[in-house]
Design an enzyme around this catalytic site. Structure first.
Site, short mmCIF file in Angstrom:
data_model
loop_
_atom_site.label_atom_id
_atom_site.label_comp_id
_atom_site.label_asym_id
_atom_site.label_seq_id
_atom_site.Cartn_x
_atom_site.Cartn_y
_atom_site.Cartn_z
N CYS A 190 -13.82 -31.89 -1.03
CA CYS A 190 -13.91 -30.52 -1.49
C CYS A 190 -15.29 -30.27 -2.10
O CYS A 190 -16.31 -30.56 -1.50
CB CYS A 190 -12.77 -30.24 -2.47
SG CYS A 190 -12.64 -28.51 -3.02
N LEU A 191 -15.35 -29.73 -3.31
CA LEU A 191 -16.61 -29.47 -3.98
C LEU A 191 -17.42 -30.75 -4.17
O LEU A 191 -18.66 -30.73 -4.13
CB LEU A 191 -16.33 -28.80 -5.33
CG LEU A 191 -17.48 -28.47 -6.26
CD1 LEU A 191 -18.55 -27.69 -5.55
CD2 LEU A 191 -16.97 -27.71 -7.46
#
Length: 594
Positions: free
Chosen positions: A332-333
């Site tokens: 993800c991030l």
């Protein structure tokens, strides 16, 4: 490397906010900005962080263009009369002796299960359900396709209309839901009593943060893969997991999870733990555990997360193991940050990354899915004001935004089953993790939203580290990217754009499931499948739809396919490296911070 603490002053923070917005001003003006931000922060408490200006801009854009489209108005009026006629004909047929469900005037969307129970086929509930679905269809038609409305504003208006309709759906009320009424009659009202008890328990948890349900607990039956914290600084703890095999691959593995979530989604209960799976397959695994930021951390920047996070971890891993290279994995991030770090290393001639694996991680943000609903200048400015007082974005606010994106599944069906039907949810390790929200530092979150989501600096060559621009075209190491089919956070077609941004070898895998459940997909998990294909270095580009059509499909978990790819890039098998002495065992302290 320890981060130096800086004095926090409201004037300096106001100047920083103006600078982030691209406004240069004299110092005295910062007092006016402080007043504006304080006022907006107070308003944000009542709006849940949603900008009234952003919503108004979208509504006015839609309304003005709707007024300028008489043909659209006429078409919608005709559609309304047509729907009314269809509903009245259905009402006449439903009043007669017609088989249940015959001659529906409209069918719900495949993912809409609100009216699936046979009880909804009885009069008058069948009329209520059909009328609602027709009304829902009409509003979708009314909020889309109006000439001249910007795509972003159209999405916002459509989303808002859907939220209102979802809230007013007949399935949400006792008087219009036959299933709830049947449950109450069968249980002599006990289902409603149990529902009230569950509602009170949720209210107690919301107001106090305390829950009596400890079915799953970090350090007891989640995040229990043996390991030690072998390095820590102001921002991270680095966990090294103990080997479970006599021989391990020579090149260690470093995980960079998102700080928008606790790391243990990758180390849930043992049967769902990707960390345990890798350790048992002969890998030396390191995991970054991020600190849950507090008010004093408001000035942490994206550069701090890169330096104190990824780069500090790589330094520690190579020092501890003696390995010259590391396989990097970002989720993800965390995957976006790892890609930024990898491009910086490539620019500077740092060759310590042997390969890069990105799970549900975006590097191009032109099509970020429904999260784009919350990304424009008005909304980001309002969000910055909301973070102003405490110096961070509260995790509950972030979780609420994600729930809105899937309100039927995550809000209304939950309330229906629990509060109206009195059916308690079966807790799972993934649900427990999902409720363990984290905060986002003021400066980092503002930079992330502006530089990546709003301006797309990484994909367009404007993102800077150490004051110099980076480009993903500098990457020449093997890359493995995972997209999940129903991801509403990082849509797989957006993740797929890594093909456009690099010229290196890219293996792309598309798995069934969503942003979290698609990644947590251990072998033996039912109803899982994936597609996989590799583009050679300097190979021709293939668009996402053509790739999906042609890529081979496999049944089962995608973990073994990735592990096979990883094994070919992890060196020969050697004896496991020594673990430094540490008094702090996994899962460490940072992950336990409330």
């Amino acid at each position: 490397m320890e981060r130096k603490k800086q004095p926090v002053g409201t004037e300096r923070l106001a100047s920083a906010w103006l600078g982030a917005a691209g406004i240069q001003t004299e110092a005295p003006c910062s007092q006016a900005v402080q007043l504006d931000m304080s006022a907006n922060a107070a308003l944000a408490k009542f709006t849940g962080g949603l900008s009234p200006a952003a919503l108004s801009n979208a509504y006015v854009d839609w309304l003005l263009h709707f007024q300028l489209a008489p043909a659209e108005q006429a078409g919608l009026l005709q559609k309304a009369w047509k729907n009314l006629w269809r509903w009245s004909q259905y009402a006449i047929a439903a009043s007669a002796t017609v088989p249940a469900g015959a001659g529906h005037c409209i069918e719900p969307l495949p993912q809409d299960r609100r009216f699936a129970d046979p009880a909804w086929e009885r009069w008058p509930f069948n009329l209520i359900a059909q009328g609602f679905l027709l009304n829902q269809q009409w509003w979708h038609r009314a909020t889309t396709g109006i000439p001249g409305v910007s795509r972003h504003h159209e999405d916002v208006v459509t989303f808002t209309a859907r939220q209102i309709l979802d809230m007013l759906a007949p399935s949400n009320f006792i008087s219009t839901n036959p299933v709830v009424q049947e449950d109450a009659l069968r249980s002599n009202g006990l289902s409603l009593v149990r529902g009230a008890q569950l509602a009170m328990a949720d209210l107690l948890q919301l107001t106090t943060g305390h829950t009596e349900d400890e079915t799953f607990k970090v350090g007891e039956n989640m995040a229990v893969t043996p390991g030690k914290v072998v390095y820590h600084n102001h921002l991270i703890e680095l966990i090294q997991y103990a080997p479970s095999t006599a021989q391990v691959h020579a090149i260690p593995l470093l995980f960079v999870p998102a700080w928008i979530m606790k790391y243990y989604i990758l180390d849930l209960s043992p049967q769902n733990s990707l960390v345990k799976y890798l350790v048992d397959n002969g890998y030396t695994v390191f995991m970054i555990s991020w600190k849950n930021p507090l008010t004093e951390d408001r000035d942490l920047s994206m550069e701090d997360y890169r330096k104190l996070g990824v780069m500090a971890a790589i330094d520690a891993v190579t020092s501890i193991t003696g390995a010259t290279q590391v396989n990097g994995v970002g989720y993800c991030l965390g995957g976006t940050l790892l890609a930024i770090a990898a491009a910086s290393m490539a620019r500077d001639g740092d060759q310590r990354l042997a390969s890069l694996s990105l799970f549900a991680a975006q590097t191009d943000f032109t099509e970020p899915g429904e999260l784009s609903l919350f990304i424009d200048e008005a909304q980001i400015g309002f969000l910055e004001a909301a973070m102003w007082e405490h110096g961070y974005l509260d995790g509950k606010q972030m979780a609420g935004a994600f729930q809105l994106l899937r309100s039927n599944d995550l809000i209304w069906s939950h309330r229906l089953n629990q509060y109206l039907r009195g059916v308690a949810e079966n807790k799972s390790d993934l649900m427990t993790w999902n409720a363990d929200a984290t905060r986002m530092p003021y400066r980092m979150h503002s930079e992330y939203l502006r530089q990546l989501f709003l301006h797309n600096d990484l994909a367009e060559g404007r993102y800077r580290t150490d004051g110099k621009p980076i480009a993903l075209t500098d990457l020449h190491i093997p890359l493995f990217a995972v997209g999940t089919l129903t991801d509403h956070v990082a849509p797989w077609r957006s993740v797929f754009k890594i093909h456009l941004l690099t010229e290196t070898e890219v293996t792309f895998l598309l798995t069934s499931g969503g942003h979290n459940a698609g990644v947590v997909s251990p072998p033996g998990h039912l109803h899982r499948s994936y597609q996989i294909a590799t583009r050679a270095k300097d190979g021709p580009f293939l668009d996402a739809d053509t790739w999906q059509r042609d890529a081979s499909r496999q049944e089962g978990s995608w973990w073994p396919a990735w592990e096979a790819w990883l094994a070919a890039r992890s060196g020969k098998e050697v004896g496991p490296p020594a673990m430094p002495p540490s008094r702090r065992k996994a899962p460490g302290l940072y992950v336990l911070q409330p």
